[in-house]
Design a protein around this motif. Structure first.
Motif, PDB file in Angstrom:
ATOM      1  N   UNK A   3       6.289 -10.721   1.178  1.00  0.00           N
ATOM      2  CA  UNK A   3       7.116  -9.793   1.958  1.00  0.00           C
ATOM      3  C   UNK A   3       6.586  -8.369   1.782  1.00  0.00           C
ATOM      4  N   UNK A   4       6.154  -8.074   0.569  1.00  0.00           N
ATOM      5  CA  UNK A   4       5.621  -6.730   0.307  1.00  0.00           C
ATOM      6  C   UNK A   4       4.367  -6.467   1.152  1.00  0.00           C
ATOM      7  N   UNK A   6       3.658  -7.972   3.938  1.00  0.00           N
ATOM      8  CA  UNK A   6       4.112  -7.871   5.324  1.00  0.00           C
ATOM      9  C   UNK A   6       4.564  -6.436   5.608  1.00  0.00           C
ATOM     10  N   UNK A   7       5.396  -5.897   4.720  1.00  0.00           N
ATOM     11  CA  UNK A   7       5.897  -4.527   4.911  1.00  0.00           C
ATOM     12  C   UNK A   7       4.757  -3.511   4.889  1.00  0.00           C
ATOM     13  N   UNK A  10       3.235  -3.405   8.187  1.00  0.00           N
ATOM     14  CA  UNK A  10       4.014  -2.582   9.130  1.00  0.00           C
ATOM     15  C   UNK A  10       3.606  -1.118   8.950  1.00  0.00           C
ATOM     16  N   UNK A  11       3.578  -0.704   7.694  1.00  0.00           N
ATOM     17  CA  UNK A  11       3.244   0.693   7.387  1.00  0.00           C
ATOM     18  C   UNK A  11       1.826   1.034   7.865  1.00  0.00           C
ATOM     19  N   UNK A  39       5.201  -8.473  15.505  1.00  0.00           N
ATOM     20  CA  UNK A  39       5.609  -8.555  14.097  1.00  0.00           C
ATOM     21  C   UNK A  39       6.566  -9.723  13.861  1.00  0.00           C
ATOM     22  N   UNK A  43       5.899 -12.470  11.147  1.00  0.00           N
ATOM     23  CA  UNK A  43       6.895 -12.810  10.117  1.00  0.00           C
ATOM     24  C   UNK A  43       7.075 -14.320  10.033  1.00  0.00           C
TER      25      UNK A  43
END
Lengths: 161, 364
Positions: A3-4, A6-7, A10-11, A39, A43
């Motif tokens: 998840x990290x 993935x985030x 995004x950034x 996204x 996900x």
């Protein structure tokens, strides 16, 4: 991908994907929608996508989603293009980059996408081929045709000025 | 001897004749047949009239089909543009660059093109994706601490149960003794009245606490804590209700009408969108579980759009909505308007809430 990670994707990449889509589509809302869809797909497939490959995955997904949408919403896009033509007349004295982006709007979707990937992201012909599903030769041809059109376009504007 | 050409088949021979496909022998036979049937001469003339004559026009773009030397061993009019682009793209070797530079020296008229090619590189705009915060996902640390929390709660439950077990027998024993009026065993001298009072005080105190604060007893409290710390676990089974914190009446009031858009439906993603502000408030985990329960792909309408002109086959939409109502226990309202489209009806949803996507089969 965690998840990290993935985030972090995004950034790191959401703005780039958005700019690529906005440059191709010239419709902010549609570009935003496709970023969200892209996204969403990432996900759902995050377990199969490694962080190292995520940028290519995102651009590939965004590109194909965009092409799908363009096919489905062809009528709507052609209306938007008409509006874009009207916009250039309202631009007054735009700078070269603005003129280039207006000219870009007149390129066919394939040429537009490869030029954007090349200029915005600095992808190689091979990488663009991976994203768009074209051969390296096709990518090259599309870039050459796109560049030639852009050159003629700014040449004609320059002649007018 | 039977004649090869007759009134039934002469047209086939006639076409072959016009195409030049008959042998001399058959051609003579056909001409003889036509001469003996004067009424068919007219047919021959008609056929000859409809024959197309190709225009003498040449393909003007023929020279564009010629292949340029893209190795740029030498530069000429044919490959100069490609060479200039390749130069600007950084694709040329130093030798090829030199060849092009020499060409430009010899052809100053081409210099403008070369300069223009240097300007056709786009700079990315400064636009940023303003909805980025909607894309972030919360890290599910809950998964890590669930076992630890469960173990702690179990310990708490066991401990409180053990405490109560220790307290209750003493109370019961004393109370029994008091009520029966029997004497206490000599080995365990007790003071009945005092102990009964103490016991009653304990029980009374517990009841007062439970009634006045509304909190259940320790064991119940533990169970309550366990439930409340993991609400989304409740919907892992398909028959369990989904926890929706917002009042149902409020949610039902939020649902907005559906209307049909007369646009052509093509194969592709199908999206159901229900008015926003309801399930968008649910945590992402619960949306995932709702998707699992309904067998649908559900996504939150993070961009909170009011109008998303996409089409959903009627049956997909109503089945999807029914599934969501079943799963959530809600009763989302919609105004149904039907419009036949080649025997199949479609609805388009014009409001947003959350959406589910499923692949539509080819519309045959």
């Amino acid at each position: 991908m965690t998840v990290r990670e993935y985030n972090r994707s995004v950034e790191d990449h959401a703005d780039h994907i958005f700019r690529f889509l906005l440059g191709s589509l010239r419709q902010r809302e549609l570009a935003e929608d496709i970023v969200q869809d892209t996204y969403e797909k990432l996900w759902r497939k995050r377990e199969n996508v490694s962080y190292e490959k995520v940028k290519t995955y995102l651009f590939t997904t965004a590109y194909h989603t965009m092409i799908d949408r363009l096919r489905r919403e062809k009528r709507m896009i052609s209306m938007e293009e008409t509006e874009a033509q009207e916009r250039i007349e309202e631009m007054g004295s735009p700078d070269l980059n603005e003129i280039l982006h207006e000219a870009l709007g007149k390129l066919p979707p394939d040429q537009k996408a490869v030029v954007l990937l090349r200029d915005y992201e600095g992808y190689t012909y091979r990488e663009i081929g991976e994203i768009t599903g074209m051969t390296e030769a096709q990518v090259k041809i599309n870039i050459f045709r796109g560049r030639r059109f852009l050159k003629n376009y700014i040449g004609s504007i320059e002649a007018l000025v | 001897m039977e004649e090869r050409i007759n009134i039934e088949n002469y047209e086939a021979y006639l076409l072959d004749y016009l195409e030049g496909g008959l042998s001399e022998e058959v051609k003579e036979e056909l001409l003889y047949f036509l001469a003996t049937h004067s009424e068919l001469k007219e047919a021959l003339e008609e056929y000859e009239e409809v024959r197309l004559v190709p225009p003498a026009e040449d393909f003007e773009g023929k020279k564009t089909l010629r292949r340029a030397d893209l190795a740029f061993e030498s530069i000429d009019e044919l490959n100069a543009q490609e060479a200039m682009i390749a130069y600007r793209e950084g694709d040329l070797s130093s030798r090829q660059q030199q060849v092009l530079e020499d060409y430009l020296m010899q052809n100053p008229g081409r210099e403008r093109d070369f300069l223009l090619y240097g300007k056709v590189f786009l700079k990315p705009p400064v636009d940023v994706f303003s909805k980025k915060h909607d894309l972030y996902k919360k890290e599910r640390k809950i998964i890590v601490w669930i076992p630890a929390a469960a173990a702690a709660i179990a310990l708490l439950v066991v401990f409180s149960f053990f405490l109560r077990q220790q307290e209750r027998p003493a109370v019961t024993k004393v109370a029994d003794v008091t009520q029966s009026g029997a004497a206490a065993p000599a080995a365990t001298p007790v003071q009945p009245k005092k102990t009964v009072a103490a016991a009653e005080n304990i029980l009374e105190k517990e009841n007062v606490t439970a009634q006045s604060t509304g909190h259940p007893l320790p064991y119940e409290k533990s169970k309550k804590i366990y439930r409340s710390t993991s609400p989304s676990r409740k919907v892992t089974k398909k028959d369990d209700p989904l926890v929706v914190t917002r009042p149902r009446q409020e949610i039902a009031a939020m649902s907005l009408p559906v209307r049909v858009l007369p646009l052509p439906v093509t194969a592709g993603e199908q999206v159901l969108i229900i008015p926003e502000r309801t399930l968008t408030d649910l945590p992402a985990g619960d949306i995932d579980l709702l998707a699992e329960k309904t067998g649908l792909r559900i996504k939150k309408n993070l961009l909170k759009k009011d109008h998303i002109p996409r089409h959903t086959p009627k049956e997909v939409f109503f089945n999807g909505l029914a599934k969501i109502n079943t799963a959530t226990g809600l009763n989302l309202n919609y105004e149904r308007v039907e419009e036949p489209d080649q025997g199949r009806e479609y609805v388009a949803v014009t409001t947003s809430f959350f959406s589910y996507i499923r692949k539509k089969k080819e519309n045959k």
